[in-house]
Design a protein around this motif. Structure first.
Motif, PDB file in Angstrom:
ATOM      1  N   LYS A  75      57.567  53.033   0.852  1.00 40.98           N
ATOM      2  CA  LYS A  75      58.309  53.943  -0.009  1.00 40.98           C
ATOM      3  C   LYS A  75      57.402  55.051  -0.521  1.00 40.98           C
ATOM      4  CE  LYS A  75      61.769  50.590  -1.588  1.00 40.98           C
ATOM      5  NZ  LYS A  75      62.413  49.980  -2.778  1.00 40.98           N
ATOM      6  N   VAL A  76      57.949  56.246  -0.632  1.00 43.64           N
ATOM      7  CA  VAL A  76      57.202  57.384  -1.161  1.00 43.64           C
ATOM      8  C   VAL A  76      57.034  57.208  -2.665  1.00 43.64           C
ATOM      9  CG1 VAL A  76      57.195  59.878  -1.519  1.00 43.64           C
ATOM     10  CG2 VAL A  76      58.042  58.918   0.635  1.00 43.64           C
ATOM     11  N   ILE A  77      55.792  57.304  -3.152  1.00 40.59           N
ATOM     12  CA  ILE A  77      55.551  57.107  -4.581  1.00 40.59           C
ATOM     13  C   ILE A  77      55.112  58.389  -5.286  1.00 40.59           C
ATOM     14  CG2 ILE A  77      55.014  54.663  -4.280  1.00 40.59           C
ATOM     15  CD1 ILE A  77      52.051  55.354  -4.625  1.00 40.59           C
ATOM     16  N   GLU A 207      59.095  54.674 -13.385  1.00 36.08           N
ATOM     17  CA  GLU A 207      60.280  53.944 -13.813  1.00 36.08           C
ATOM     18  C   GLU A 207      60.176  53.691 -15.319  1.00 36.08           C
ATOM     19  OE1 GLU A 207      62.541  53.733 -11.654  1.00 36.08           O
ATOM     20  OE2 GLU A 207      61.388  54.067  -9.825  1.00 36.08           O
ATOM     21  N   ASP A 208      61.153  52.993 -15.883  1.00 33.33           N
ATOM     22  CA  ASP A 208      61.196  52.790 -17.328  1.00 33.33           C
ATOM     23  C   ASP A 208      60.141  51.803 -17.827  1.00 33.33           C
ATOM     24  OD1 ASP A 208      63.297  54.557 -17.555  1.00 33.33           O
ATOM     25  OD2 ASP A 208      64.831  53.001 -17.380  1.00 33.33           O
ATOM     26  N   ALA A 209      59.670  50.919 -16.967  1.00 30.25           N
ATOM     27  CA  ALA A 209      58.793  49.839 -17.422  1.00 30.25           C
ATOM     28  C   ALA A 209      57.342  50.056 -17.023  1.00 30.25           C
ATOM     29  CB  ALA A 209      59.292  48.503 -16.872  1.00 30.25           C
ATOM     30  N   VAL A 210      56.874  51.306 -16.988  1.00 35.07           N
ATOM     31  CA  VAL A 210      55.504  51.567 -16.581  1.00 35.07           C
ATOM     32  C   VAL A 210      54.521  51.063 -17.633  1.00 35.07           C
ATOM     33  CG1 VAL A 210      55.554  53.896 -17.592  1.00 35.07           C
ATOM     34  CG2 VAL A 210      53.916  53.345 -15.768  1.00 35.07           C
ATOM     35  N   THR A 211      53.401  50.500 -17.169  1.00 33.61           N
ATOM     36  CA  THR A 211      52.335  50.040 -18.055  1.00 33.61           C
ATOM     37  C   THR A 211      51.018  50.652 -17.602  1.00 33.61           C
ATOM     38  OG1 THR A 211      51.934  48.044 -16.735  1.00 33.61           O
ATOM     39  CG2 THR A 211      53.480  47.855 -18.583  1.00 33.61           C
ATOM     40  N   PHE A 212      50.131  50.878 -18.567  1.00 38.23           N
ATOM     41  CA  PHE A 212      48.813  51.455 -18.302  1.00 38.23           C
ATOM     42  C   PHE A 212      47.759  50.441 -18.727  1.00 38.23           C
ATOM     43  CE2 PHE A 212      51.711  54.937 -19.288  1.00 38.23           C
ATOM     44  CZ  PHE A 212      51.541  55.754 -18.187  1.00 38.23           C
ATOM     45  N   GLU A 238      58.768  47.384  -8.756  1.00 38.47           N
ATOM     46  CA  GLU A 238      59.338  48.119  -7.630  1.00 38.47           C
ATOM     47  C   GLU A 238      60.851  48.208  -7.824  1.00 38.47           C
ATOM     48  OE1 GLU A 238      58.949  49.572  -3.416  1.00 38.47           O
ATOM     49  OE2 GLU A 238      57.644  49.422  -5.147  1.00 38.47           O
ATOM     50  N   LYS A 239      61.389  49.415  -7.810  1.00 38.72           N
ATOM     51  CA  LYS A 239      62.815  49.600  -8.053  1.00 38.72           C
ATOM     52  C   LYS A 239      63.630  48.845  -7.016  1.00 38.72           C
ATOM     53  CE  LYS A 239      66.185  53.216  -9.071  1.00 38.72           C
ATOM     54  NZ  LYS A 239      66.411  54.682  -9.188  1.00 38.72           N
ATOM     55  N   GLY A 240      64.532  48.005  -7.479  1.00 38.09           N
ATOM     56  CA  GLY A 240      65.379  47.211  -6.600  1.00 38.09           C
ATOM     57  C   GLY A 240      64.694  45.979  -6.031  1.00 38.09           C
ATOM     58  N   MET A 241      63.411  45.788  -6.340  1.00 43.61           N
ATOM     59  CA  MET A 241      62.652  44.641  -5.828  1.00 43.61           C
ATOM     60  C   MET A 241      61.796  44.093  -6.978  1.00 43.61           C
ATOM     61  SD  MET A 241      61.455  46.228  -2.130  1.00 43.61           S
ATOM     62  CE  MET A 241      60.879  44.648  -1.495  1.00 43.61           C
ATOM     63  N   PRO A 242      62.413  43.433  -7.965  1.00 46.57           N
ATOM     64  CA  PRO A 242      61.692  43.010  -9.170  1.00 46.57           C
ATOM     65  C   PRO A 242      60.571  42.015  -8.912  1.00 46.57           C
ATOM     66  CG  PRO A 242      63.874  42.009  -9.057  1.00 46.57           C
ATOM     67  CD  PRO A 242      63.827  43.047  -7.977  1.00 46.57           C
TER      68      PRO A 242
END
Length: 281
Positions: A75-77, A207-212, A238-242
């Motif tokens: 997937k393109v990121i 996405e909404d759940a990004v962590t640093f 990963e969106k659609g692949m939790p």
């Protein structure tokens, strides 16, 4: 003042799997054409180094950057010409302030009045199945010309991009950027505000759940730069692949000028920036 500056960043990216996959011998291939250099592995795209000038209906012209960049699931990121910041472009290295004799001759970050003329790309085979390219780039400006109106190169860039075969859970991409002033009194700097935007940057899909996570543990994005010596990881499901965590880690080489650099982090609609030079660095 810019004389000879070399920067090295090692983005490690992939989808971190919770299962063990069988390893097999892999080899990176590269195809070079007028668009740029496409790295592949087993026929699957890994990344494209953009040599041809791209623009948005004539605005924000840019070359000399990486997009698209793919994760291990294909997937393109990265993003190019995003609606919120159309000057952002994949993996890029740019500065707001490009000064000649203390006068601005362009803004590389906003892709204004500058061009990056990719004059040559040479493949360089590496051990262990890795593959490099050496790109020779001349920086030019519409504000720096000779008597005939021809643009005069003022910086020579030598960039090496090395892509390594994927492991079961990550891939390493090594990017080394060397800038040499071709004329005297050339200076590079970030934005003039307290943020100091400038240097190596990654515009990746968020996405909404990004962590640093940095050297001292998890950190929160904030308006101004923060410190995490040496590296920063940006991860998200990963969106659609939790069951997958899609991670992207930027590791700055300790020999970089200004090391350890501060970081500008954003958790939506923006880029991630390893800031250089930052005031006082």
């Amino acid at each position: 003042m810019l004389t000879n500056r070399q920067f090295r960043f090692i983005p490690l990216f992939g989808v971190f799997l919770f299962i063990t996959l069988a390893c097999q011998a892999q080899r990176i291939n590269v195809t070079i054409n007028e668009q740029g250099a496409l790295f592949t592995e087993n026929g699957d795209s890994v990344l494209l180094y953009q040599a041809r000038v791209n623009d948005l209906h004539g605005a924000f012209p840019r070359s000399n950057y990486i997009h698209p960049l793919y994760n291990l699931n294909g997937k393109v990121i990265t993003e190019d010409f995003p609606e919120d910041h159309p000057h952002h472009r994949g993996i890029f290295w740019a500065w707001h302030q490009v000064l000649l004799n203390d006068s601005s001759i362009g803004d590389g970050w906003d892709a204004q009045d500058l061009e990056w003329d990719v004059i040559n790309i040479v493949p360089v085979e590496q051990k262990g199945g890795a593959q490099s390219i050496d790109a020779q780039v001349k920086w030019k400006s519409t504000k720096y010309t000779n008597a005939a109106g021809q643009k005069i190169p003022f910086i020579a860039e030598h960039t090496r991009i090395t892509v390594f075969p994927a492991s079961p859970s990550y891939r390493v991409v090594d990017i080394s950027i060397q800038l040499t002033a071709l004329v005297s009194q050339i200076k590079l700097g970030g934005s003039t505000d307290a943020k100091g935007y400038g240097g190596f940057s990654a515009r990746i899909k968020l996405e909404d759940a990004v962590t640093f996570t940095g050297a001292g543990g998890q950190v929160a994005a904030q308006n101004l730069p923060l410190h995490s010596p040496g590296w920063m990881d940006i991860s998200q499901p990963e969106k659609g692949m939790p069951e997958y965590v899609n991670g992207f880690t930027i590791v700055a080489h300790p020999d970089n000028p200004g090391y350890p650099n501060p970081w500008i982090l954003r958790n939506k609609r923006s880029m991630q920036n390893a800031v250089y030079p930052y005031p006082g660095s």
